[in-house]
Write a protein that holds these residues in place. Structure first.
Motif, mmCIF file in Angstrom:
data_model
loop_
_atom_site.group_PDB
_atom_site.id
_atom_site.type_symbol
_atom_site.label_atom_id
_atom_site.label_comp_id
_atom_site.label_asym_id
_atom_site.label_seq_id
_atom_site.Cartn_x
_atom_site.Cartn_y
_atom_site.Cartn_z
ATOM 1 N N LEU A 1 0.866 -1.181 0.000
ATOM 2 C CA LEU A 1 0.000 0.000 0.000
ATOM 3 C C LEU A 1 0.900 1.227 0.000
ATOM 4 N N LEU A 2 0.961 1.907 -1.133
ATOM 5 C CA LEU A 2 1.870 3.041 -1.282
ATOM 6 C C LEU A 2 1.272 4.336 -0.737
ATOM 7 N N LYS A 3 -0.031 4.525 -0.931
ATOM 8 C CA LYS A 3 -0.690 5.764 -0.494
ATOM 9 C C LYS A 3 -2.132 5.451 -0.126
ATOM 10 N N ASN A 4 -2.617 6.105 0.924
ATOM 11 C CA ASN A 4 -4.008 5.911 1.329
ATOM 12 C C ASN A 4 -4.527 7.183 1.993
ATOM 13 N N GLN A 5 -4.681 8.203 1.163
ATOM 14 C CA GLN A 5 -5.108 9.520 1.655
ATOM 15 C C GLN A 5 -6.541 9.464 2.176
ATOM 16 N N ALA B 1 0.809 -5.307 4.364
ATOM 17 C CA ALA B 1 2.044 -5.025 5.094
ATOM 18 C C ALA B 1 3.282 -5.204 4.222
ATOM 19 N N GLY B 2 3.111 -5.362 2.904
ATOM 20 C CA GLY B 2 4.257 -5.519 2.026
ATOM 21 C C GLY B 2 5.128 -4.279 2.026
ATOM 22 N N ARG B 3 6.391 -4.469 1.680
ATOM 23 C CA ARG B 3 7.364 -3.370 1.618
ATOM 24 C C ARG B 3 8.084 -3.398 0.275
ATOM 25 N N LEU B 4 8.477 -2.231 -0.186
ATOM 26 C CA LEU B 4 9.171 -2.135 -1.466
ATOM 27 C C LEU B 4 10.592 -2.696 -1.350
ATOM 28 N N PRO B 5 10.958 -3.664 -2.195
ATOM 29 C CA PRO B 5 12.343 -4.145 -2.227
ATOM 30 C C PRO B 5 13.209 -3.359 -3.197
ATOM 31 N N VAL B 6 12.630 -2.306 -3.779
ATOM 32 C CA VAL B 6 13.345 -1.420 -4.704
ATOM 33 C C VAL B 6 12.912 0.020 -4.448
ATOM 34 N N THR B 7 13.736 0.943 -4.879
ATOM 35 C CA THR B 7 13.407 2.362 -4.798
ATOM 36 C C THR B 7 12.516 2.755 -5.970
ATOM 37 N N ALA C 1 10.300 5.121 -1.111
ATOM 38 C CA ALA C 1 11.614 4.597 -0.758
ATOM 39 C C ALA C 1 11.616 3.084 -0.604
ATOM 40 N N PHE C 2 12.781 2.504 -0.780
ATOM 41 C CA PHE C 2 12.982 1.099 -0.413
ATOM 42 C C PHE C 2 12.491 0.898 1.021
ATOM 43 N N GLY C 3 11.738 -0.168 1.265
ATOM 44 C CA GLY C 3 11.233 -0.453 2.604
ATOM 45 C C GLY C 3 9.910 0.197 2.927
ATOM 46 N N HIS C 4 9.400 1.030 2.002
ATOM 47 C CA HIS C 4 8.142 1.736 2.264
ATOM 48 C C HIS C 4 6.948 0.815 2.061
ATOM 49 N N GLY C 5 5.932 1.000 2.859
ATOM 50 C CA GLY C 5 4.676 0.285 2.724
ATOM 51 C C GLY C 5 3.761 0.631 3.878
ATOM 52 N N LEU C 6 2.512 0.960 3.595
ATOM 53 C CA LEU C 6 1.559 1.377 4.618
ATOM 54 C C LEU C 6 0.695 0.210 5.078
ATOM 55 N N SER C 7 -0.135 0.496 6.078
ATOM 56 C CA SER C 7 -1.004 -0.508 6.694
ATOM 57 C C SER C 7 -2.323 0.157 7.056
ATOM 58 N N GLY D 1 -2.732 -6.215 12.710
ATOM 59 C CA GLY D 1 -1.931 -6.010 11.508
ATOM 60 C C GLY D 1 -0.542 -6.577 11.636
ATOM 61 N N GLU D 2 0.037 -6.907 10.483
ATOM 62 C CA GLU D 2 1.436 -7.328 10.449
ATOM 63 C C GLU D 2 2.309 -6.092 10.246
ATOM 64 N N GLU D 3 3.474 -6.132 10.854
ATOM 65 C CA GLU D 3 4.421 -5.031 10.723
ATOM 66 C C GLU D 3 5.781 -5.605 10.331
ATOM 67 N N VAL D 4 6.384 -4.997 9.325
ATOM 68 C CA VAL D 4 7.745 -5.371 8.930
ATOM 69 C C VAL D 4 8.700 -4.404 9.599
ATOM 70 N N THR D 5 9.368 -4.887 10.619
ATOM 71 C CA THR D 5 10.336 -4.075 11.358
ATOM 72 C C THR D 5 11.691 -4.194 10.677
ATOM 73 N N GLN D 6 12.297 -3.052 10.387
ATOM 74 C CA GLN D 6 13.557 -3.009 9.646
ATOM 75 C C GLN D 6 14.650 -2.361 10.488
ATOM 76 N N LEU D 7 15.842 -2.910 10.406
ATOM 77 C CA LEU D 7 16.993 -2.366 11.125
ATOM 78 C C LEU D 7 18.037 -1.913 10.114
ATOM 79 N N TYR D 8 18.461 -0.645 10.236
ATOM 80 C CA TYR D 8 19.467 -0.068 9.345
ATOM 81 C C TYR D 8 20.660 0.403 10.152
ATOM 82 N N ILE D 9 21.834 0.326 9.526
ATOM 83 C CA ILE D 9 23.070 0.816 10.136
ATOM 84 C C ILE D 9 23.634 1.950 9.282
ATOM 85 N N THR D 10 24.070 3.013 9.945
ATOM 86 C CA THR D 10 24.759 4.124 9.282
ATOM 87 C C THR D 10 26.089 4.347 9.980
ATOM 88 N N HIS D 11 27.180 4.252 9.221
ATOM 89 C CA HIS D 11 28.509 4.546 9.769
ATOM 90 C C HIS D 11 28.731 6.057 9.725
#
Length: 876
Positions: free
Chosen positions: A381-385, A708-714, A745-751, A786-796
């Protein structure tokens, strides 16, 4: 001979016949037939008994039988990208690979691969029983495609798991583990990681293209997934790519094959070329003088199988002329036969539990349910205004418009099998609303133009002998002569006949012919198009006159003929087809030419309570080395990532009705939709969702499934965001290096639920070589489970060397009940904290990193739906 002796002799003969059907012992004095010996001993014995000519034959993908040793023929080429592909059996078709990546669920992927292997074993076992050993019937699957989807213009990106090395590696590893099984002796099926390793278009130049990438990009982006599958997951096979890398064809690369794959990673499995890839050495890349030189060099670089069966035949001459030794061939042959032994091909069925899997495992209820589950999970779900979605089931009229609204080809993607049932969006929405609402359908437009062909159901095209459809006649000869072996009525002509299969009844696919006949009465003065697609001679005859077809020059098709029909006139339509050897395909369809008016379409649905436009693109436009003559597409790739203008024009017209508009995209790649993102209230990305795509979409649109899907691409904003397609450096590519602002963005997806993150627990410091435990609490603050995709990112932080802007290092998909809180744990391993130096070496760099955890990237947070929280950690 006594009657009892005869009886027991017959039993013995029957048992021996059954054993032969399953590739089991028939010659007792052959050491390799003894299952009590080790596989290594058996392989060595078998290879030692082969002549040079026989050895060369076994290095072709279509390896012939060695009858004197009781070795059956075997074809190495098979596919199982998202379910068993290209088989004559009806099988379960899961969402396309890119869609399965959007689930961000390794457990679902593992289960899907297990089910796929079950169906693959069923196809193999049933085929061997019937004596069929042709292409697409074996157990060596040339899947998964773990290339990095670096550029959205690449048509084969739909076959991948997206743009991120970490996601690709983990989804791919789950697939391999599920497909290959857990038996300590036998492989359930053999997976193959492709296309090793720097490969992602362009399709039009892949046979001669030379990819250039820095050592940093090679090791930071292109190799991690292959390393994961080869070193950690023990994938059985690897396929090298068509293109060259740093001046050498990938199937003859010192760096990729000898240095990295065989020496550094210690890969002992088999290596296959891509199909026809060795021919390219001397025909396209021009790096080798002859077929002998190309074949010898490929084998010396460890390429064990040639898909294509052409160039490796010259290995006989290469050995005789001293370009390669017979012992070098033995190395490849031992790898190949090791795989066949591990698949149980030379053992009694009683020893191998997988040999017992039969046709009852095809399209089981569990498999079909899982195809629906993964289709649900993949929808983004990309947008749900203003919470336009979910739609009410009490609407009185719903309009379903667009080129993908009722297109069964699009939902199946490419590299697909054929299921017994296919659910399209229109049919699923109509089924969901039942008699409570009017569901209006109109294709409206084509993908790229207002002109299109409205297909005519062949069951409605004409009648013959008082029955709808076609009279179909089949002969067991290639001449259409004599009495037909089978005559029946058909309402669809769309066939794929494989080696050793039956066309219909007992009519074999080799050396047969067919005729389809009907009488068509024109309902209007519209032009009627007839399209024929096949790889052998065929004719279209109308009113006893053969018609000239236009189309592809190579005879494969599609080829078309347009009849300028007159209303009320009857036309006798006959199609003739001949097949004399090999595998065959043939399809026929008919349609009426339509020129649409977007404003008229909008006016026709202005009284609808909701308008669902199902557009995007299609595997008919993007894919592997295709002939596509449409604006924005070339050779299977895209020349523009923008949504075709005609679709935006229609969406603008639909939006002007003032009724709620939902834009559903089907696609295998990112589409730039800036106007739609700004103006259309609800946007759903449904990918190519497999056999249950329509059902899954309808469930999401009407609230029976919470997405709860997420984008695997930008999803970029425009073509201007993209570097040149041929540029393989990762500068300004993918979310890891893109410095602009993406559309989605990569990883984006609404619920339909809302989630909050809190209580992030991370140690203040992390020691080199030690794991780092990360915990976070996720609360569903809404009234909807609802299902939630929790994502962990690292920034050096603050490093002078090149590093990603941020990098995914963990993800989990979890169900969180309404009002509940769930604690999520991640374990960062030492290698997750390493950086890639400019020379490609993995290094530990002391300093500060930021760890961010949430439902999306840290800079892409929607405050109304979720938050991302971060903490800094000192590496020492």
């Amino acid at each position: 001979m006594r009657r009892s002796t005869i009886f027991y002799s017959l039993i013995l003969i029957s048992v021996m016949g059954l054993c032969l059907a399953f590739d089991t012992p028939r010659t007792g004095d052959l050491k390799f037939r003894n299952p009590a010996l080790s596989i290594e001993e058996r392989v060595n014995d078998l290879v030692s008994k082969l002549t040079l000519e026989e050895k060369v034959g076994q290095m072709l993908n279509a390896a012939p039988a060695v009858e004197r040793l009781g070795i059956p023929a075997y074809n190495w080429w098979n596919e199982s990208l998202h379910g068993i592909a290209r088989t004559p059996f009806k099988v379960t078709v899961y969402p396309q690979a890119i869609a399965m990546a959007a689930t961000f669920d390794t457990n679902s992927m593992h289960r899907m691969a297990e089910y796929t292997a079950d169906e693959g074993r069923a196809v193999y076992n049933e085929s061997v029983k019937a004596g069929h050993r042709g292409i697409y019937l074996g157990l060596t699957y040339w899947t998964p495609n773990i290339n990095i989807f670096r550029d959205p213009r690449w048509g084969r990106g739909q076959e991948t798991y997206g743009e991120d090395p970490y996601l690709t590696a983990n989804i791919g590893a789950s697939f391999v583990r599920g497909l290959q099984g857990t038996d300590p002796v036998y492989l359930k099926a053999a997976a193959c990681a492709k296309h090793y390793a720097v490969h992602s278009g362009p399709e039009s130049s892949r046979h001669e293209f030379n990819a250039e990438a820095t050592d940093y990009d090679l090791w930071d982006t292109y190799l991690p997934a292959f390393h994961k599958l080869v070193v950690d997951t023990k994938v059985a096979g690897v396929m090298c790519a068509y293109n060259a890398f740093k001046g050498q064809p990938c199937c003859g690369s010192d760096l990729l094959l000898n240095n990295i794959l065989r020496n550094k990673w210690k890969f002992t499995g088999y290596l296959t070329s891509d199909c026809g890839g060795i021919d390219d050495f001397y025909q396209k890349h021009k790096t080798h003088a002859s077929a002998e030189d190309a074949a010898a060099d490929a084998v010396l670089h460890g390429t064990d199988i040639e898909c294509g069966n052409v160039t490796y035949k010259s290995l006989l001459g290469a050995v005789q002329h001293g370009k390669i030794s017979e012992k070098q061939l033995d190395i490849s042959l031992k790898r190949l036969f090791t795989i066949r032994f591990r698949l149980g091909m030379f053992d009694p069925p009683a020893k191998n539990k997988y040999a017992k899997i039969g046709a009852e495992m095809l399209e089981t209820p569990e498999h079909k349910a899982h195809a629906l589950k993964m289709a649900h999970q993949s929808i983004v779900l990309l947008k749900n205004q203003n919470n336009v979605l979910p739609l009410s089931k009490h609407l009185k009229k719903v309009a379903v418009i667009g080129p993908n609204a009722d297109n069964p080809i699009s939902v199946l993607g490419n590299y697909n099998g054929t299921p017994s049932e296919i659910s399209t969006p229109y049919k699923a929405i109509k089924a969901k609303l039942g008699n409570n609402a009017e569901v209006y359908y109109d294709q409206g437009i084509s993908y790229t133009s207002e002109s299109y062909t409205r297909n005519i159901d062949l069951g409605e095209l004409g009648t013959i002998n008082g029955q709808k459809g076609f009279k179909a006649e089949y002969w067991q000869n290639g001449t259409l002569n004599g009495q037909p072996a089978v005559t029946r009525q058909e309402t669809a002509i769309n066939y794929i006949w494989r080696d050793g299969t039956f066309v219909v009844g007992q009519v074999s696919q080799k050396n047969f012919s067919a005729r389809w006949s009907t009488n068509y009465v024109a309902a209007s003065n519209d032009d009627i198009s007839f399209e024929l697609t096949g790889n052998k001679p065929y004719k279209l005859i109308i009113d006893n006159e053969e018609r000239t077809l236009s189309g592809e020059p190579d005879g494969f098709g599609p080829k078309t003929y347009t009849l300028k029909a007159k209303k009320g006139q009857s036309y006798q339509v006959v199609i003739e087809y001949r097949q004399t050897e090999g595998r065959a395909t043939f399809s026929f369809k008919s349609g009426v030419a339509i020129k649409a008016d977007v404003n008229a379409i909008a006016q026709s649905v202005k009284d609808a309570d909701a308008i669902i436009f199902v557009g995007g693109i299609s595997p008919q436009l993007e894919g592997e080395e295709m002939r596509v003559n449409e604006k924005g597409f070339n050779g299977g790739d895209r020349t523009s990532i923008e949504l075709p203008k005609v679709q935006t024009d229609l969406l603008k017209a639909l939006q002007s009705t003032g009724k709620p508009v939902v834009f559903v995209m089907m696609t295998g790649s990112a589409i730039a939709v800036p106007w739609e993102a700004e103006n259309v209230p609800a946007i759903v990305n449904a990918w190519y969702g497999g056999q249950s795509a329509g059902t899954a979409l309808a469930d999401v649109l009407f609230g029976d499934y919470n997405p709860a899907g997420r984008l695997p691409v930008t999803f970029y904003r425009s073509d201007k965001d993209l570097p040149p397609f041929e540029d393989y450096t990762m500068k300004n590519r993918t979310y890891r290096y893109f410095t602009g602002k993406p559309l989605y963005a990569f990883g984006h997806g609404l619920s339909y639920s809302k989630f909050n993150y809190g209580s992030l627990q991370i140690p203040a410091t992390a020691a080199h070589g030690k794991n780092v435990l990360v915990k976070v609490k996720v609360t569903n603050t809404s009234k909807i489970d609802g299902e939630e995709v929790t994502q962990l990112y690292i920034t050096h932080q603050g490093l002078k060397t090149r590093v990603p802007i941020r990098a995914l290092k963990g993800f989990q998909r979890n169900l969180v009940k309404a009002g509940a809180t769930k604690e999520i744990s991640f374990v960062l391993k030492p290698q997750d904290l390493l950086i890639t130096a400019q020379d490609g070496e993995q290094k530990f760099m002391p300093g500060t990193i930021t760890i961010s955890v949430g439902g999306s990237q840290p800079t892409q947070v929607s405050a109304s739906t979720r938050q991302t929280i971060s903490k800094s950690v000192l590496l020492r």
